[in-house]
Enzyme design. Structure first.
Site, PDB file in Angstrom:
ATOM      1  N   CYS A  28      47.528  37.017  34.980  1.00  0.00           N
ATOM      2  CA  CYS A  28      46.584  38.131  34.855  1.00  0.00           C
ATOM      3  C   CYS A  28      45.228  37.910  35.533  1.00  0.00           C
ATOM      4  O   CYS A  28      44.733  38.835  36.202  1.00  0.00           O
ATOM      5  CB  CYS A  28      46.423  38.533  33.396  1.00  0.00           C
ATOM      6  N   ARG A  85      53.083  25.633  32.004  1.00  0.00           N
ATOM      7  CA  ARG A  85      52.416  25.416  30.730  1.00  0.00           C
ATOM      8  C   ARG A  85      52.836  24.058  30.183  1.00  0.00           C
ATOM      9  O   ARG A  85      54.007  23.697  30.247  1.00  0.00           O
ATOM     10  CB  ARG A  85      52.770  26.528  29.731  1.00  0.00           C
ATOM     11  N   GLN A 144      57.758  34.655  35.793  1.00  0.00           N
ATOM     12  CA  GLN A 144      57.783  35.896  35.030  1.00  0.00           C
ATOM     13  C   GLN A 144      57.948  37.103  35.956  1.00  0.00           C
ATOM     14  O   GLN A 144      57.474  37.094  37.093  1.00  0.00           O
ATOM     15  CB  GLN A 144      56.473  36.073  34.261  1.00  0.00           C
ATOM     16  N   ASP A 157      56.206  39.612  36.109  1.00  0.00           N
ATOM     17  CA  ASP A 157      54.919  39.997  35.547  1.00  0.00           C
ATOM     18  C   ASP A 157      54.339  41.206  36.281  1.00  0.00           C
ATOM     19  O   ASP A 157      54.550  41.391  37.483  1.00  0.00           O
ATOM     20  CB  ASP A 157      53.946  38.819  35.664  1.00  0.00           C
ATOM     21  N   HIS A 170      50.746  44.141  36.068  1.00  0.00           N
ATOM     22  CA  HIS A 170      49.532  44.616  35.410  1.00  0.00           C
ATOM     23  C   HIS A 170      49.176  45.986  35.957  1.00  0.00           C
ATOM     24  O   HIS A 170      49.224  46.212  37.171  1.00  0.00           O
ATOM     25  CB  HIS A 170      48.383  43.636  35.613  1.00  0.00           C
ATOM     26  N   LYS A 196      49.862  45.608  21.055  1.00  0.00           N
ATOM     27  CA  LYS A 196      50.937  45.469  22.032  1.00  0.00           C
ATOM     28  C   LYS A 196      52.243  45.993  21.467  1.00  0.00           C
ATOM     29  O   LYS A 196      52.449  46.017  20.253  1.00  0.00           O
ATOM     30  CB  LYS A 196      51.108  44.013  22.458  1.00  0.00           C
ATOM     31  N   HIS A 249      49.062  44.640  30.390  1.00  0.00           N
ATOM     32  CA  HIS A 249      49.926  43.526  30.768  1.00  0.00           C
ATOM     33  C   HIS A 249      51.360  43.942  30.432  1.00  0.00           C
ATOM     34  O   HIS A 249      51.632  44.333  29.292  1.00  0.00           O
ATOM     35  CB  HIS A 249      49.590  42.265  29.964  1.00  0.00           C
TER      36      HIS A 249
END
Length: 636
Positions: free
Chosen positions: A333, A362, A380, A382, A384, A464, A510
């Site tokens: 992000c 991570r 991911q 991912d 946004h 969320k 997100h």
């Protein structure tokens, strides 16, 4: 004369103080027999708890979720009772309820064996049949510490001494066993009938690797035997479907000690990955996303400004160059905000949708790593969305419809939607949270979908929506999410020019549909037991020869199918056809094409579908059409 208000709104008046058990008996003998605890003004209590003033009271039975937790916690105490009965020198430490069961940690001079577990379980059943009353007691702190020190229970004494002075010290006694506990518990051991001890594992005292190693005994407990049988059957199925075993058997991937938490993808496994990525990319393009790519390593200053440094640094990997500290990105992000900030944005540019197959790292604890389900390096799907507050509802609605279509294509038809709401510790005003939560509710209502609300489980910056998929053996997996975030644009100074020429902050959504690609592929392997649907299978067809004279014909079939876009191998070895069929069946290939001399002369194919189903003789065109239909329909 307390007035008791029941869940249905009815009231009962009692002449004097009354226990929860007496309230249950006044309602009816069936409820009194089924009762295991109560809820008084929202607080769980034992059946022995006295109610002396007006109160709202509910009777808890084993049909309630809280009731099952109480059964499991009480069974943990029963296990500790049995352990100390059989092994008097064993010290009892901590024993909480966990999903589907419980555990207790013990300090003992030697490792517990499978035979020990069988003996402990047998003793538990014997103690349960005694139907001993479970009694709640309040003790003086210092007396409690002295007592447990005097019987050699140093761990229990340490736990008691560490409890804050303002908290009361309560214990539960059953027969010869007594242990520190907040409760509540079942009224007697006879309520505990269905349980099984599962395994022994190592565990550090208080979870600290610098402390001594204890022995953790895991167990499961249920209200009904059929529920436990179903759970144990599910575990058997899960073991057969273990993605780590199937990953090796099907030659998909491996992990090794030189790269803990990282995945080595083999050609067939990477084929599955690429097919999923291509599929998701098509969804991006159809839904107005622009695919981007951001750096893997960014200056720690950015992570400090984004808030990740304060809340996440212990899970991050760091590097240094030329006296400058960098962090390997744990999420995408902040990078996407930099893309937004690279140009002056207008309200006309919104909504702006970025998508990235973002590679993240991570620093997960080594003990938490699990095949490709829990890793340190992952990717991911991912994305946004930068939008105005007014655009949130439409964007969330579109995302929901997109996500549900994706889950259907991958074979998940049982999807639960959950809305996580404001936590106690949060940023922003109540009015802003009201608007955010109501926008997500409105989007879900527009999709005509039922959802469960989870008070207190939202992120500190916003609510969320979560998507939980139930797999083919009944396990639920939390996968997709869309999160409302007004805070990161604020922290990283993102803004756009509004219609009135003022500068405003966008809302950042997100979103991810499958989440970690590694974890999702692991889920797919276990959901399908390695038998991937035709459109996802790394090898869709294996062409097998009966005789050497059919080799050229088999190769011609393979090449023609490859030209039509299918993934095909051939097996021209001189082995017996039964051996070949068995070998490729074990590889869970959707279709086996068997050709011999007669097939070559007739220009036909003998086709077998996965599972040993004989489809008989087919023309090349007929088989190619069948394959194309399977792929197009995402047939599972």
């Amino acid at each position: 004369m307390p007035i008791i208000t029941l869940p249905d709104g009815s009231q009962r008046r009692f002449d004097d103080a009354v226990t929860v058990a007496q309230i249950a008996a006044a309602i009816g003998p069936g409820l009194a027999k089924a009762a295991i605890a109560g809820r008084v003004n929202g607080k769980l209590v034992d059946l022995s708890r006295t109610v002396s003033e007006d109160a709202e009271v509910a009777i808890v039975t084993d049909k309630d979720p809280e009731g099952l937790d109480i059964i499991r916690h009480s069974t943990a105490h029963l296990m500790a009772y049995a352990v100390q009965d059989l092994f008097p020198e064993a010290q009892v430490t901590i024993g909480p309820v966990i999903e589907n069961g419980f555990y207790y940690d013990f300090a003992y001079k030697r490792p517990f064996t499978p035979e020990d577990l069988a003996a402990i379980e047998k003793r538990m059943h014997e103690l349960a049949k005694l139907d001993e009353t479970v009694v709640r007691e309040e003790w003086d702190r210092q007396e409690a510490v002295k007592y447990f020190e005097s019987i050699g229970e140093k761990y229990k004494a340490e736990i008691i001494a560490s409890i804050p002075a303002e908290e009361g010290i309560t214990f539960y006694r059953e027969g010869r066993f007594v242990d520190l506990c907040r409760g509540p518990h079942v009224p007697s051991t006879g309520k505990l009938k269905v349980f099984k001890l599962m395994k022994v594992a190592g565990a550090y005292w208080r979870g600290d690797a610098n402390n001594e190693m204890l022995q953790r005994i895991y167990g499961t407990a249920w209200a009904r035997k059929e529920d436990q049988d179903a759970y144990l059957h599910m575990l058997e199925e899960a073991e057969k479907r273990d993605h780590r075993k199937l990953g090796k058997d099907l030659d998909l991937f491996h992990t090794q000690a030189e790269a803990p938490g990282m995945v080595f993808w083999h050609p067939r496994g990477w084929t599955i990955w690429q097919r999923i990525e291509q599929y998701i990319r098509e969804k991006y393009q159809k839904n107005g996303y622009q695919e981007v790519r951001c750096p893997q390593i960014l200056d720690v200053d950015l992570w400090k400004r984004s808030g990740h440094w304060d809340n996440y640094k212990e899970n991050m990997f760091f590097s240094e160059s030329e006296k400058r500290e960098y962090a390997v990105k744990p999420m995408n992000c902040p990078g996407h905000v930099q893309l937004f900030n690279a140009s002056l944005r207008s309200y006309r540019d919104l909504p702006l949708r970025y998508a990235e197959f973002g590679s993240c790292h991570r620093n997960e604890p080594s003990g938490a790593l699990h095949g490709i389900m829990r890793v340190r390096g992952f990717t991911q799907d991912d994305g946004h969305i930068f939008c105005t507050e007014e655009q949130v509802e439409a964007e969330v609605t579109a995302f929901h419809q997109q996500a549900m279509a994706v889950y259907r294509d991958f074979g998940f038809t049982d999807v639960s939607v959950k809305l996580a709401l404001r936590p106690t510790q949060r940023l922003g005003t109540d009015e802003a949270w009201d608007r955010a939560e109501n926008a997500l509710r409105a989007a879900l209502s527009a999709c005509d979908v039922a959802w469960e609300e989870l008070p207190g489980e939202g992120a500190f910056y916003g609510p969320k929506i979560e998507y939980h998929l139930k797999d083919s053996i009944g396990r639920a997996w939390q996968v997709g999410t869309i999160q409302y975030d007004p805070m990161m644009p604020e922290r990283l100074d993102a803004e756009y020019v509004a219609e009135d020429n003022s500068r405003r902050r966008p809302i950042m959504l997100h979103r991810a549909i499958v989440g970690s690609m590694e974890r999702f592929i692991g889920m797919l392997i276990e959901h399908h037991a390695g038998a991937m649907p035709t459109w996802l299978a790394p090898v869709q067809v294996a062409v097998l020869t009966v005789t050497d004279t059919a080799a050229d014909y088999a190769e011609d079939i393979r090449q023609r199918l490859i030209k039509q876009g299918f993934r095909v191998i051939s097996d021209l070895r001189g082995d017996k056809i039964g051996y070949k069929i068995r070998e490729h069946s074990l590889q869970k290939i959707p279709y086996l094409v068997v050709v011999g001399e007669k097939d070559r002369q007739a220009g036909t194919l003998a086709v077998r579908a996965r599972g040993g189903k004989d489809l008989g003789s087919m023309s090349f065109e007929g088989f190619a059409s069948l394959l194309a239909q399977q792929v197009a329909e995402k047939a599972n």
